[in-house]
Scaffold this motif. Structure first.
Motif, short mmCIF file in Angstrom:
data_model
loop_
_atom_site.label_atom_id
_atom_site.label_comp_id
_atom_site.label_asym_id
_atom_site.label_seq_id
_atom_site.Cartn_x
_atom_site.Cartn_y
_atom_site.Cartn_z
N SER A 16 -10.03 0.39 5.16
CA SER A 16 -9.67 0.75 3.75
C SER A 16 -8.29 0.57 3.54
O SER A 16 -7.68 0.02 2.53
N ARG A 40 -5.85 -2.42 3.21
CA ARG A 40 -6.17 -3.14 2.07
C ARG A 40 -5.06 -2.75 1.05
O ARG A 40 -4.67 -1.71 1.14
N ARG A 97 0.74 -1.24 -0.14
CA ARG A 97 0.05 -0.15 0.01
C ARG A 97 0.83 1.26 -0.03
O ARG A 97 0.70 2.26 -0.68
N ALA A 99 -7.60 -2.38 -3.82
CA ALA A 99 -8.78 -3.08 -3.37
C ALA A 99 -9.28 -2.12 -2.28
O ALA A 99 -10.22 -2.24 -1.21
#
Length: 266
Positions: A230, A233, A52, A237
């Motif tokens: 969120s 993820r 991420r 996604a």
């Protein structure tokens, strides 16, 4: 390990080999002009999330170096030459003399974005671009930057003046309020970081800042908790967040930041 290099155990294991090679290549290109290599962003604040987060690096050089040297560095660190294991590499090169003095300017010699999940960017001229990203990053670097090569970050990167920093935070909140090009969770969590900075005078990791704001602001807690879920993820996604609630939250953030900026004289 070089006597001027801090042990790489200060960064997550997933990115140590990459950062080791990044420093090696940077030293090879810049030679004796290289003053420091500093990990900033989520690495510095202890909230790097593999898959991420970006890898954020600041490079300091005496000189400034010739344009050919900067182009060679951009080539050596391009994702196609040195694959980045994170979402991408955001690397900024400053003249060491510039970085040592507080400034509200962008001031970079090279701004390189490269990686599988980042739009490529190689810029050598600050004209026409926003400065707030760089001012905030230097503030984080002064506070918590990890020296991968060279002296401690606080000795080579000055903290921006409060007026310049609050002007930068205001600009950041405005951009995140507009939303273009930003994931909704990042918009909310960067808003939380701005709020906590206003309240504490320190930068916190996004999830830590979110926890503080969610605890203190009950009305926004469901939105913030959804943003954290969120954020945990992968980027591809990320969860959708309700746009009206995001706008309302960022409007509240903007008002708080403006109030603190006015108090600081920004």
């Amino acid at each position: 390990m070089d006597a001027k290099t801090e042990p790489f155990h200060a960064v997550p294991a997933e990115v140590r080999p990459y950062l080791t090679e990044l420093v090696r290549r940077t030293r090879a290109v810049c030679g004796s002009r290289l003053t420091g290599v500093v990990a900033v962003g989520s690495l510095a604040l202890g909230d790097y999330r593999h898959g991420r987060s970006d890898i954020d690096v600041t490079v300091l050089v005496e000189g400034p170096p010739e344009a050919a040297t900067l182009r060679a560095l951009a080539h050596a660190l391009d994702h196609r030459q040195l694959p980045c294991p994170a979402a991408g590499l955001e690397l900024v090169v400053y003249a060491a003399d510039f970085a040592r003095v507080p400034s509200g300017e962008a001031g970079y010699l090279l701004d390189l974005n490269t990686g599988a999940q980042l739009p490529g960017r190689t810029a050598f001229d600050t004209a026409g671009g926003p400065s707030f990203w760089y001012v905030i990053d230097r503030s984080v670097a002064h506070q918590d930057g990890i020296a991968l090569y060279g002296p401690p970050a606080s000795q080579v990167i000055a903290a921006p003046r409060p007026t310049d920093l609050y002007t930068a935070i205001q600009a950041s909140v405005r951009e995140h309020s507009d939303g273009e090009g930003h994931l909704a969770d990042n918009r909310v969590l960067n808003g939380c970081r701005s709020v906590v900075y206003c309240r504490t005078g320190r930068w916190f990791a996004k999830r830590d800042a979110a926890m503080q704001v969610a605890t203190e602001e009950e009305d926004f807690r469901p939105l913030i908790e959804a943003a954290v879920r969120s954020f945990e993820r992968p980027r591809a996604a990320a969860l959708p967040l309700p746009s009206p609630q995001v706008r309302t939250f960022l409007g509240w953030v903007r008002a708080l930041v403006d109030e603190n900026a006015a108090a600081a004289g920004a």
